[in-house]
Scaffold this motif. Structure first.
Motif, PDB file in Angstrom:
ATOM      1  N   LEU A  42      72.925  48.442  25.018  1.00 60.81           N
ATOM      2  CA  LEU A  42      73.606  48.579  26.307  1.00 60.81           C
ATOM      3  C   LEU A  42      72.849  49.594  27.147  1.00 60.81           C
ATOM      4  O   LEU A  42      73.083  50.796  27.074  1.00 60.81           O
ATOM      5  CB  LEU A  42      75.052  49.026  26.108  1.00 60.81           C
ATOM      6  N   GLY A  43      71.896  49.110  27.927  1.00 69.21           N
ATOM      7  CA  GLY A  43      71.124  49.967  28.817  1.00 69.21           C
ATOM      8  C   GLY A  43      69.723  50.254  28.300  1.00 69.21           C
ATOM      9  O   GLY A  43      69.394  50.014  27.141  1.00 69.21           O
ATOM     10  N   ALA A  44      68.905  50.797  29.208  1.00 70.24           N
ATOM     11  CA  ALA A  44      67.500  51.064  28.898  1.00 70.24           C
ATOM     12  C   ALA A  44      67.330  52.167  27.860  1.00 70.24           C
ATOM     13  O   ALA A  44      66.422  52.107  27.034  1.00 70.24           O
ATOM     14  CB  ALA A  44      66.747  51.419  30.180  1.00 70.24           C
ATOM     15  N   SER A  45      68.191  53.181  27.882  1.00 74.32           N
ATOM     16  CA  SER A  45      68.081  54.263  26.895  1.00 74.32           C
ATOM     17  C   SER A  45      68.333  53.746  25.490  1.00 74.32           C
ATOM     18  O   SER A  45      67.622  54.114  24.545  1.00 74.32           O
ATOM     19  CB  SER A  45      69.075  55.385  27.212  1.00 74.32           C
ATOM     20  N   ALA A  46      69.329  52.898  25.334  1.00 75.28           N
ATOM     21  CA  ALA A  46      69.609  52.306  24.023  1.00 75.28           C
ATOM     22  C   ALA A  46      68.458  51.401  23.587  1.00 75.28           C
ATOM     23  O   ALA A  46      68.060  51.414  22.417  1.00 75.28           O
ATOM     24  CB  ALA A  46      70.911  51.522  24.059  1.00 75.28           C
ATOM     25  N   ALA A  47      67.921  50.644  24.511  1.00 73.51           N
ATOM     26  CA  ALA A  47      66.796  49.760  24.183  1.00 73.51           C
ATOM     27  C   ALA A  47      65.587  50.578  23.728  1.00 73.51           C
ATOM     28  O   ALA A  47      64.915  50.211  22.763  1.00 73.51           O
ATOM     29  CB  ALA A  47      66.433  48.898  25.382  1.00 73.51           C
ATOM     30  N   LEU A  48      65.327  51.697  24.396  1.00 68.75           N
ATOM     31  CA  LEU A  48      64.226  52.578  24.007  1.00 68.75           C
ATOM     32  C   LEU A  48      64.449  53.126  22.598  1.00 68.75           C
ATOM     33  O   LEU A  48      63.543  53.117  21.765  1.00 68.75           O
ATOM     34  CB  LEU A  48      64.080  53.727  25.001  1.00 68.75           C
ATOM     35  N   ALA A  49      65.658  53.577  22.329  1.00 68.17           N
ATOM     36  CA  ALA A  49      65.963  54.144  21.014  1.00 68.17           C
ATOM     37  C   ALA A  49      65.831  53.104  19.902  1.00 68.17           C
ATOM     38  O   ALA A  49      65.369  53.417  18.802  1.00 68.17           O
ATOM     39  CB  ALA A  49      67.373  54.723  21.013  1.00 68.17           C
ATOM     40  N   ILE A  50      66.205  51.879  20.184  1.00 62.61           N
ATOM     41  CA  ILE A  50      66.172  50.830  19.159  1.00 62.61           C
ATOM     42  C   ILE A  50      64.782  50.223  19.020  1.00 62.61           C
ATOM     43  O   ILE A  50      64.268  50.058  17.919  1.00 62.61           O
ATOM     44  CB  ILE A  50      67.209  49.739  19.476  1.00 62.61           C
ATOM     45  N   ALA A  51      64.177  49.874  20.147  1.00 56.47           N
ATOM     46  CA  ALA A  51      62.887  49.174  20.117  1.00 56.47           C
ATOM     47  C   ALA A  51      61.705  50.118  19.940  1.00 56.47           C
ATOM     48  O   ALA A  51      60.622  49.688  19.548  1.00 56.47           O
ATOM     49  CB  ALA A  51      62.712  48.354  21.394  1.00 56.47           C
ATOM     50  N   GLY A  52      61.906  51.400  20.280  1.00 53.84           N
ATOM     51  CA  GLY A  52      60.810  52.353  20.148  1.00 53.84           C
ATOM     52  C   GLY A  52      59.793  52.255  21.271  1.00 53.84           C
ATOM     53  O   GLY A  52      58.716  52.836  21.197  1.00 53.84           O
ATOM     54  N   ARG A  53      60.136  51.517  22.296  1.00 55.24           N
ATOM     55  CA  ARG A  53      59.253  51.396  23.464  1.00 55.24           C
ATOM     56  C   ARG A  53      60.116  51.230  24.703  1.00 55.24           C
ATOM     57  O   ARG A  53      61.255  50.762  24.629  1.00 55.24           O
ATOM     58  CB  ARG A  53      58.293  50.223  23.314  1.00 55.24           C
ATOM     59  N   ARG A  54      59.555  51.602  25.808  1.00 54.72           N
ATOM     60  CA  ARG A  54      60.278  51.503  27.069  1.00 54.72           C
ATOM     61  C   ARG A  54      60.572  50.035  27.369  1.00 54.72           C
ATOM     62  O   ARG A  54      59.669  49.203  27.403  1.00 54.72           O
ATOM     63  CB  ARG A  54      59.419  52.113  28.164  1.00 54.72           C
ATOM     64  N   THR A  55      61.836  49.724  27.536  1.00 53.00           N
ATOM     65  CA  THR A  55      62.261  48.350  27.783  1.00 53.00           C
ATOM     66  C   THR A  55      63.241  48.342  28.948  1.00 53.00           C
ATOM     67  O   THR A  55      64.414  48.634  28.776  1.00 53.00           O
ATOM     68  CB  THR A  55      62.945  47.752  26.530  1.00 53.00           C
ATOM     69  N   PRO A  56      62.768  48.040  30.161  1.00 49.48           N
ATOM     70  CA  PRO A  56      63.697  47.975  31.286  1.00 49.48           C
ATOM     71  C   PRO A  56      64.707  46.850  31.071  1.00 49.48           C
ATOM     72  O   PRO A  56      64.396  45.840  30.448  1.00 49.48           O
ATOM     73  CB  PRO A  56      62.815  47.676  32.495  1.00 49.48           C
ATOM     74  N   VAL A  57      65.886  47.011  31.583  1.00 54.43           N
ATOM     75  CA  VAL A  57      66.951  46.033  31.339  1.00 54.43           C
ATOM     76  C   VAL A  57      66.683  44.719  32.059  1.00 54.43           C
ATOM     77  O   VAL A  57      66.887  43.649  31.503  1.00 54.43           O
ATOM     78  CB  VAL A  57      68.320  46.613  31.747  1.00 54.43           C
ATOM     79  N   GLY A  58      66.250  44.765  33.293  1.00 50.58           N
ATOM     80  CA  GLY A  58      66.123  43.564  34.109  1.00 50.58           C
ATOM     81  C   GLY A  58      65.190  42.507  33.556  1.00 50.58           C
ATOM     82  O   GLY A  58      65.485  41.321  33.600  1.00 50.58           O
ATOM     83  N   ALA A  59      64.056  42.922  33.008  1.00 52.14           N
ATOM     84  CA  ALA A  59      63.051  41.949  32.555  1.00 52.14           C
ATOM     85  C   ALA A  59      63.498  41.152  31.332  1.00 52.14           C
ATOM     86  O   ALA A  59      63.430  39.922  31.344  1.00 52.14           O
ATOM     87  CB  ALA A  59      61.732  42.659  32.287  1.00 52.14           C
ATOM     88  N   PRO A  60      63.958  41.798  30.251  1.00 52.44           N
ATOM     89  CA  PRO A  60      64.266  41.015  29.053  1.00 52.44           C
ATOM     90  C   PRO A  60      65.699  40.506  28.958  1.00 52.44           C
ATOM     91  O   PRO A  60      66.008  39.738  28.065  1.00 52.44           O
ATOM     92  CB  PRO A  60      64.008  42.009  27.923  1.00 52.44           C
ATOM     93  N   ARG A  61      66.586  40.916  29.849  1.00 51.48           N
ATOM     94  CA  ARG A  61      67.986  40.549  29.665  1.00 51.48           C
ATOM     95  C   ARG A  61      68.156  39.037  29.809  1.00 51.48           C
ATOM     96  O   ARG A  61      67.424  38.377  30.518  1.00 51.48           O
ATOM     97  CB  ARG A  61      68.937  41.324  30.578  1.00 51.48           C
ATOM     98  N   GLY A  62      69.084  38.541  29.028  1.00 50.16           N
ATOM     99  CA  GLY A  62      69.352  37.109  29.060  1.00 50.16           C
ATOM    100  C   GLY A  62      68.585  36.312  28.036  1.00 50.16           C
ATOM    101  O   GLY A  62      68.730  35.099  27.951  1.00 50.16           O
ATOM    102  N   ARG A  63      67.769  37.000  27.238  1.00 47.63           N
ATOM    103  CA  ARG A  63      67.032  36.284  26.191  1.00 47.63           C
ATOM    104  C   ARG A  63      66.900  37.188  24.974  1.00 47.63           C
ATOM    105  O   ARG A  63      66.781  38.403  25.096  1.00 47.63           O
ATOM    106  CB  ARG A  63      65.671  35.823  26.671  1.00 47.63           C
ATOM    107  N   PRO A  64      66.925  36.623  23.789  1.00 54.23           N
ATOM    108  CA  PRO A  64      66.798  37.423  22.575  1.00 54.23           C
ATOM    109  C   PRO A  64      65.362  37.910  22.382  1.00 54.23           C
ATOM    110  O   PRO A  64      64.411  37.227  22.737  1.00 54.23           O
ATOM    111  CB  PRO A  64      67.219  36.469  21.464  1.00 54.23           C
TER     112      PRO A  64
END
Length: 73
Positions: free
Chosen positions: A5-27
Motif C-alpha cells: 500500500l504505497g511507494a514506501s511499502a513497495a520500496l521496503a518489500i521490493a528493495g528498490r524504488r517502485t512508484p505506484v503509478g507505473a506498476p499498479r494494476g498488474r502483478p
C-alpha cells in the motif's frame, strides 16, 4: 501474495524504488517467489482534494485489491 500500500511499502518489500503509478494494476515478481501488487495507500485518497481524482484513486485501489484477491491463495 503481498499487497504494498504505497511507494514506501513497495520500496521496503521490493528493495528498490517502485512508484505506484507505473506498476499498479498488474502483478509483479515479489521476494521469495511471491507475487507483489503495488497500489495506492488509503491515506492518499484522504489527501486527494479533487473529487474526481479521489474517486479514480478509490476505484483503482478497489480494482487492485480485487486483483490481489484473485491471484492470492
Amino acid at each position: 501474495m503481498i499487497v504494498a500500500l504505497g511507494a514506501s511499502a513497495a520500496l521496503a518489500i521490493a528493495g528498490r524504488r517502485t512508484p505506484v503509478g507505473a506498476p499498479r494494476g498488474r502483478p509483479l515478481a515479489g521476494p521469495a517467489r511471491t507475487t507483489l501488487v503495488v497500489t495506492w495507500h488509503p491515506g492518499y485518497i484522504v489527501r486527494t482534494t479533487d473529487s474526481r481524482a479521489q474517486a479514480a484513486v478509490r476505484t483503482a485501489l478497489a480494482d487492485d485489491l480485487r486483483l490481489a484477491a484473485g491471484l492470492g491463495g
